[in-house]
Design a protein around this motif. Structure first.
Motif, mmCIF file in Angstrom:
data_model
loop_
_atom_site.group_PDB
_atom_site.id
_atom_site.type_symbol
_atom_site.label_atom_id
_atom_site.label_comp_id
_atom_site.label_asym_id
_atom_site.label_seq_id
_atom_site.Cartn_x
_atom_site.Cartn_y
_atom_site.Cartn_z
ATOM 1 N N MET A 151 0.968 -1.117 0.062
ATOM 2 C CA MET A 151 -0.002 0.043 0.142
ATOM 3 C C MET A 151 0.878 1.242 -0.187
ATOM 4 S SD MET A 151 -3.076 0.676 2.800
ATOM 5 C CE MET A 151 -4.556 1.428 2.146
ATOM 6 N N ASP A 152 0.632 2.219 -0.680
ATOM 7 C CA ASP A 152 1.207 3.303 -0.781
ATOM 8 C C ASP A 152 1.249 4.453 0.299
ATOM 9 O OD1 ASP A 152 -0.951 4.835 -1.253
ATOM 10 O OD2 ASP A 152 -0.776 5.008 -3.227
ATOM 11 N N GLN A 153 1.650 5.404 0.156
ATOM 12 C CA GLN A 153 1.613 6.317 1.517
ATOM 13 C C GLN A 153 0.192 6.570 1.633
ATOM 14 O OE1 GLN A 153 3.693 7.648 3.660
ATOM 15 N NE2 GLN A 153 1.933 8.739 4.602
ATOM 16 N N GLY A 154 -0.349 6.323 2.966
ATOM 17 C CA GLY A 154 -1.802 6.689 3.233
ATOM 18 C C GLY A 154 -2.073 8.036 3.113
ATOM 19 N N ARG A 155 -3.325 8.265 2.722
ATOM 20 C CA ARG A 155 -3.980 9.753 2.812
ATOM 21 C C ARG A 155 -4.497 10.103 3.842
ATOM 22 N NH1 ARG A 155 -1.021 9.255 -1.309
ATOM 23 N NH2 ARG A 155 -1.686 8.895 -3.229
ATOM 24 N N LEU A 156 -4.898 11.261 4.129
ATOM 25 C CA LEU A 156 -5.630 11.944 5.104
ATOM 26 C C LEU A 156 -7.171 12.165 4.662
ATOM 27 C CD1 LEU A 156 -5.821 12.803 8.114
ATOM 28 C CD2 LEU A 156 -4.738 14.954 7.372
ATOM 29 N N HIS A 157 -8.073 11.929 5.321
ATOM 30 C CA HIS A 157 -9.575 12.326 4.991
ATOM 31 C C HIS A 157 -10.077 13.075 6.148
ATOM 32 C CE1 HIS A 157 -10.065 8.455 2.412
ATOM 33 N NE2 HIS A 157 -8.966 8.145 3.002
ATOM 34 N N LEU A 158 -10.782 14.073 5.612
ATOM 35 C CA LEU A 158 -11.297 15.012 6.790
ATOM 36 C C LEU A 158 -12.975 15.206 6.308
ATOM 37 C CD1 LEU A 158 -11.264 17.135 9.240
ATOM 38 C CD2 LEU A 158 -10.730 18.863 7.138
ATOM 39 N N TYR A 159 -13.687 14.591 7.295
ATOM 40 C CA TYR A 159 -15.228 14.743 6.994
ATOM 41 C C TYR A 159 -15.590 15.770 8.143
ATOM 42 C CZ TYR A 159 -14.749 10.285 4.765
ATOM 43 O OH TYR A 159 -14.374 9.050 3.708
ATOM 44 N N TRP A 160 -16.100 16.769 7.689
ATOM 45 C CA TRP A 160 -16.252 17.878 8.789
ATOM 46 C C TRP A 160 -17.778 18.712 8.316
ATOM 47 C CZ3 TRP A 160 -16.419 23.266 8.374
ATOM 48 C CH2 TRP A 160 -16.211 23.816 7.021
ATOM 49 N N GLY A 161 -18.163 19.388 9.338
ATOM 50 C CA GLY A 161 -19.363 20.401 9.261
ATOM 51 C C GLY A 161 -20.382 20.058 10.026
ATOM 52 N N GLU A 162 -21.436 20.924 9.894
ATOM 53 C CA GLU A 162 -22.735 20.815 10.879
ATOM 54 C C GLU A 162 -23.600 19.654 10.501
ATOM 55 O OE1 GLU A 162 -22.989 22.851 13.561
ATOM 56 O OE2 GLU A 162 -20.998 23.751 13.106
ATOM 57 N N GLY A 163 -23.507 19.037 9.464
ATOM 58 C CA GLY A 163 -24.255 18.204 8.879
ATOM 59 C C GLY A 163 -24.419 16.891 9.433
ATOM 60 N N LYS A 164 -25.325 16.001 9.484
ATOM 61 C CA LYS A 164 -25.290 14.593 9.879
ATOM 62 C C LYS A 164 -24.444 13.779 8.929
ATOM 63 C CE LYS A 164 -28.668 10.710 10.462
ATOM 64 N NZ LYS A 164 -27.810 9.790 9.616
ATOM 65 N N GLY A 165 -23.879 12.631 9.130
ATOM 66 C CA GLY A 165 -23.124 11.768 8.344
ATOM 67 C C GLY A 165 -21.824 11.822 8.543
ATOM 68 N N LYS A 166 -20.689 12.388 9.200
ATOM 69 C CA LYS A 166 -19.550 12.302 9.274
ATOM 70 C C LYS A 166 -18.929 11.073 9.919
ATOM 71 C CE LYS A 166 -19.691 16.172 11.788
ATOM 72 N NZ LYS A 166 -21.189 16.676 11.578
ATOM 73 N N THR A 167 -19.634 10.524 10.918
ATOM 74 C CA THR A 167 -19.251 9.333 11.510
ATOM 75 C C THR A 167 -19.642 8.290 10.615
ATOM 76 O OG1 THR A 167 -19.115 10.242 13.886
ATOM 77 C CG2 THR A 167 -19.437 7.781 13.711
ATOM 78 N N THR A 168 -20.751 8.368 10.140
ATOM 79 C CA THR A 168 -21.228 7.448 9.134
ATOM 80 C C THR A 168 -20.274 7.119 8.015
ATOM 81 O OG1 THR A 168 -23.434 8.000 9.891
ATOM 82 C CG2 THR A 168 -23.346 6.684 7.769
ATOM 83 N N ALA A 169 -19.870 8.260 7.424
ATOM 84 C CA ALA A 169 -19.035 7.953 6.179
ATOM 85 C C ALA A 169 -17.688 7.485 6.712
ATOM 86 C CB ALA A 169 -18.522 9.455 5.653
ATOM 87 N N ALA A 170 -17.270 7.796 7.884
ATOM 88 C CA ALA A 170 -15.795 7.270 8.486
ATOM 89 C C ALA A 170 -16.154 5.569 8.547
ATOM 90 C CB ALA A 170 -15.415 7.889 9.509
ATOM 91 N N THR A 171 -16.930 5.376 9.162
ATOM 92 C CA THR A 171 -17.473 3.585 9.528
ATOM 93 C C THR A 171 -17.808 2.939 8.172
ATOM 94 O OG1 THR A 171 -19.641 4.447 10.153
ATOM 95 C CG2 THR A 171 -18.115 4.176 11.741
ATOM 96 N N GLY A 172 -18.283 3.817 7.232
ATOM 97 C CA GLY A 172 -18.413 3.282 5.834
ATOM 98 C C GLY A 172 -17.054 2.804 5.148
ATOM 99 N N LEU A 173 -16.355 3.751 5.458
ATOM 100 C CA LEU A 173 -14.939 3.625 4.851
ATOM 101 C C LEU A 173 -14.201 2.313 5.745
ATOM 102 C CD1 LEU A 173 -12.578 4.148 2.893
ATOM 103 C CD2 LEU A 173 -11.879 5.969 4.611
ATOM 104 N N ALA A 174 -14.550 2.198 6.820
ATOM 105 C CA ALA A 174 -13.961 0.884 7.817
ATOM 106 C C ALA A 174 -14.548 -0.080 7.353
ATOM 107 C CB ALA A 174 -14.258 1.395 9.424
#
Length: 170
Positions: A1-24
């Protein structure tokens, strides 16, 4: 695997943790090692048990389940120490994907050792993908991120007084 990237899910809306756990879920399904650190949450959110069952290492449990603005100075210091300890524990286990859920708030509110969190994110091992979630990221988080997704609330049932539902909002 190449150098890992950094993802940032931010904001006032719903779905940040959901997006992160979907990636998990995607990572686990591809045989990757996943670590999730949940800051400022009590460790009971519905996505954690399935991730655990699939092999993710989960670090979550807030001993003082209050909003930071409701805490006494003593409770804030205890929370800071406990949240930092969770992060240190997570670092002991190698992973391919590290999710730092609510890291933005933990950093901005001083509820984790800021230097340690920044070091973990910016100096992570080659091949380790990282995800930060939260409402207000620090400038260094925005600058370092390879992926930035802003969650913006356009409409939410909270606005009409409806309560959060288990399995949907938490």
């Amino acid at each position: 695997m190449d150098q890992g990237r950094l993802h940032l899910y931010w904001g006032e809306g719903k779905g940040k943790t959901t997006a992160a756990t979907g990636l998990a879920l995607r990572a686990l399904g591809s045989g990757l090692r996943v670590t999730v650190v949940q800051f400022l949450k009590d460790g009971t959110s519905g996505e954690l048990e399935p991730l655990r069952t699939l092999g993710a290492a989960i670090y979550a449990a807030m001993e003082c389940p209050k909003f930071v603005f409701q805490m006494s100075e003593t409770e804030k210091e205890q929370t800071r120490m406990q949240q930092t300890a969770l992060l240190r524990q997570a670092l002991c286990k190698p992973c391919d994907l590290m999710i730092l859920d609510e890291a933005c708030a933990a950093y901005q509110l001083g509820m984790v050792d800021r230097d340690l969190l920044k070091q973990v994110v910016l100096r992570r091992p080659a091949g380790c993908e990282a995800v930060l979630t939260g409402r207000e990221p620090a400038p260094w988080m925005v600058q370092a991120a390879d992926y930035i997704t802003e969650m913006r609330c356009c409409r939410h049932p909270y606005e009409t007084g409806l309560a959060a539902r288990k399995g949907i909002e938490y």
